[in-house]
Design a protein around this motif. Structure first.
Motif, PDB file in Angstrom:
ATOM      1  N   ARG A  17       0.820  -1.214   0.000  1.00  0.00           N
ATOM      2  CA  ARG A  17       0.000   0.000   0.000  1.00  0.00           C
ATOM      3  C   ARG A  17       0.852   1.262   0.000  1.00  0.00           C
ATOM      4  N   LYS A  18       2.003   1.200   0.661  1.00  0.00           N
ATOM      5  CA  LYS A  18       2.839   2.384   0.811  1.00  0.00           C
ATOM      6  C   LYS A  18       3.774   2.635  -0.365  1.00  0.00           C
ATOM      7  N   ALA A  19       4.027   1.621  -1.171  1.00  0.00           N
ATOM      8  CA  ALA A  19       5.127   1.664  -2.133  1.00  0.00           C
ATOM      9  C   ALA A  19       5.067   2.864  -3.073  1.00  0.00           C
ATOM     10  N   ALA A  20       3.889   3.146  -3.626  1.00  0.00           N
ATOM     11  CA  ALA A  20       3.779   4.188  -4.650  1.00  0.00           C
ATOM     12  C   ALA A  20       4.185   5.561  -4.129  1.00  0.00           C
ATOM     13  N   HIS A  21       3.956   5.813  -2.853  1.00  0.00           N
ATOM     14  CA  HIS A  21       4.231   7.135  -2.287  1.00  0.00           C
ATOM     15  C   HIS A  21       5.331   7.094  -1.223  1.00  0.00           C
ATOM     16  N   THR A  62      12.597   1.001  -1.641  1.00  0.00           N
ATOM     17  CA  THR A  62      12.572   1.574  -2.990  1.00  0.00           C
ATOM     18  C   THR A  62      13.960   1.976  -3.491  1.00  0.00           C
ATOM     19  N   GLY A  63      14.991   1.650  -2.722  1.00  0.00           N
ATOM     20  CA  GLY A  63      16.350   1.953  -3.162  1.00  0.00           C
ATOM     21  C   GLY A  63      16.846   3.336  -2.795  1.00  0.00           C
ATOM     22  N   LEU A  64      16.336   3.898  -1.702  1.00  0.00           N
ATOM     23  CA  LEU A  64      16.755   5.245  -1.308  1.00  0.00           C
ATOM     24  C   LEU A  64      18.245   5.320  -0.977  1.00  0.00           C
ATOM     25  N   ASN A  65      18.837   4.188  -0.582  1.00  0.00           N
ATOM     26  CA  ASN A  65      20.276   4.198  -0.279  1.00  0.00           C
ATOM     27  C   ASN A  65      21.154   4.071  -1.521  1.00  0.00           C
ATOM     28  N   PHE A  66      20.572   3.649  -2.631  1.00  0.00           N
ATOM     29  CA  PHE A  66      21.388   3.327  -3.797  1.00  0.00           C
ATOM     30  C   PHE A  66      22.258   4.490  -4.288  1.00  0.00           C
ATOM     31  N   PRO A  67      21.744   5.720  -4.374  1.00  0.00           N
ATOM     32  CA  PRO A  67      22.616   6.803  -4.850  1.00  0.00           C
ATOM     33  C   PRO A  67      23.835   7.017  -3.955  1.00  0.00           C
ATOM     34  N   ALA A  87       6.148  -4.872  -4.487  1.00  0.00           N
ATOM     35  CA  ALA A  87       5.848  -3.497  -4.907  1.00  0.00           C
ATOM     36  C   ALA A  87       6.992  -2.546  -4.586  1.00  0.00           C
ATOM     37  N   MET A  88       7.655  -2.761  -3.468  1.00  0.00           N
ATOM     38  CA  MET A  88       8.810  -1.919  -3.131  1.00  0.00           C
ATOM     39  C   MET A  88       9.955  -2.187  -4.105  1.00  0.00           C
ATOM     40  N   LEU A  89      10.163  -3.445  -4.442  1.00  0.00           N
ATOM     41  CA  LEU A  89      11.225  -3.778  -5.396  1.00  0.00           C
ATOM     42  C   LEU A  89      10.921  -3.229  -6.787  1.00  0.00           C
ATOM     43  N   ALA A  90       9.648  -3.165  -7.140  1.00  0.00           N
ATOM     44  CA  ALA A  90       9.290  -2.571  -8.431  1.00  0.00           C
ATOM     45  C   ALA A  90       9.694  -1.100  -8.478  1.00  0.00           C
ATOM     46  N   ARG A  91       9.493  -0.386  -7.370  1.00  0.00           N
ATOM     47  CA  ARG A  91       9.923   1.016  -7.306  1.00  0.00           C
ATOM     48  C   ARG A  91      11.447   1.111  -7.350  1.00  0.00           C
ATOM     49  N   ALA A  92      12.126   0.186  -6.658  1.00  0.00           N
ATOM     50  CA  ALA A  92      13.587   0.172  -6.694  1.00  0.00           C
ATOM     51  C   ALA A  92      14.089  -0.085  -8.113  1.00  0.00           C
TER      52      ALA A  92
END
Length: 223
Positions: A17-21, A62-67, A87-92
């Motif tokens: 539910r949270k992934a999109a935002h 969602t990959g916020l650490n990646f950069p 869903a989180m991996l899709a955003r990542a």
């Protein structure tokens, strides 16, 4: 179904539910203006990364650490992002594709059950592990997977030392009462993470951040 299984199912549904935002709403957690980015940067720096390093980002979301990791390891390095929720991996994956990163592999897996590749240079987890069933086991597996000199860093939220019970209850009321938050407060999961780090790592470090509302647990692979 075990309690751990029920917790995992609840986490999957919550983060679907949270992934999109998530990238936006995470900036407001636990309160607007909380220094999440600065704390993430501190955790990445604690890993002592070098160009070409291999890093596992456990419960990567969602990959916020990646950069931050990309700047440290360069294109010759490698990131393995692990998360329980599709869903989180899709955003990542969208973040990876948008940036043209070719050195990221994404894996859908439970943090406690993920089979680490041998000899990784670093393991990072931010704002996630205290919610994961088997978090102590996850830390133990991560510690065992580190190459000689490899580093682990776990950043997450906690209650400040000495927080009265009434204040904890008030926090639940303000955020919105839920069984999961009540359980989190009662179980004090950061203590399990700290104990596992002390058990599995050399020179374990523990730093409390932002008047004790967060912690950074660190350590180096045992020889």
């Amino acid at each position: 179904m075990t309690d751990a299984d029920r917790t995992r199912e609840r986490l999957i549904e919550t983060y679907r539910r949270k992934a999109a935002h998530y990238d936006v709403t995470s900036r407001l957690s636990p309160v607007p203006g909380y220094p999440q980015h600065g704390q993430r940067l501190l955790a990445v720096r604690a890993l002592g990364l070098h160009a070409g390093a291999t890093v596992v980002d456990l419960a990567c979301g969602t990959g916020l650490n990646f950069p931050l990791l990309q700047r440290a390891i360069g294109p010759e390095g490698r990131i393995i992002g692990v998360d329980l929720t599709d869903a989180m991996l899709a955003r990542a994956r969208g973040r990876v594709e948008a940036n043209g990163w070719r050195n990221v592999r994404l894996v859908q897996a439970d943090a406690a059950g993920f089979v680490f590749p041998a000899g990784v240079d670093a393991v990072l987890s931010t704002y996630a592990l205290t919610q994961v069933p088997g978090r102590g086991q996850a830390v133990a597996h991560a510690a065992a997977a580190l190459a000689s000199g490899g580093r682990l860093a776990v950043l997450d939220l906690k209650l400040p030392v000495g927080t009265p019970t009434w204040m904890s209850r008030l926090g639940v009321a303000v955020v919105g009462r839920s069984a999961s938050l009540d359980e989190w407060i009662a179980s004090r999961p950061w203590e399990e993470i700290r104990a596992a780090a002390r058990e599995g790592l050399a020179d374990p470090g523990w730093r409390e951040l932002c008047i004790g509302t967060a912690f950074l647990a660190t350590g180096t692979a045992r020889e």
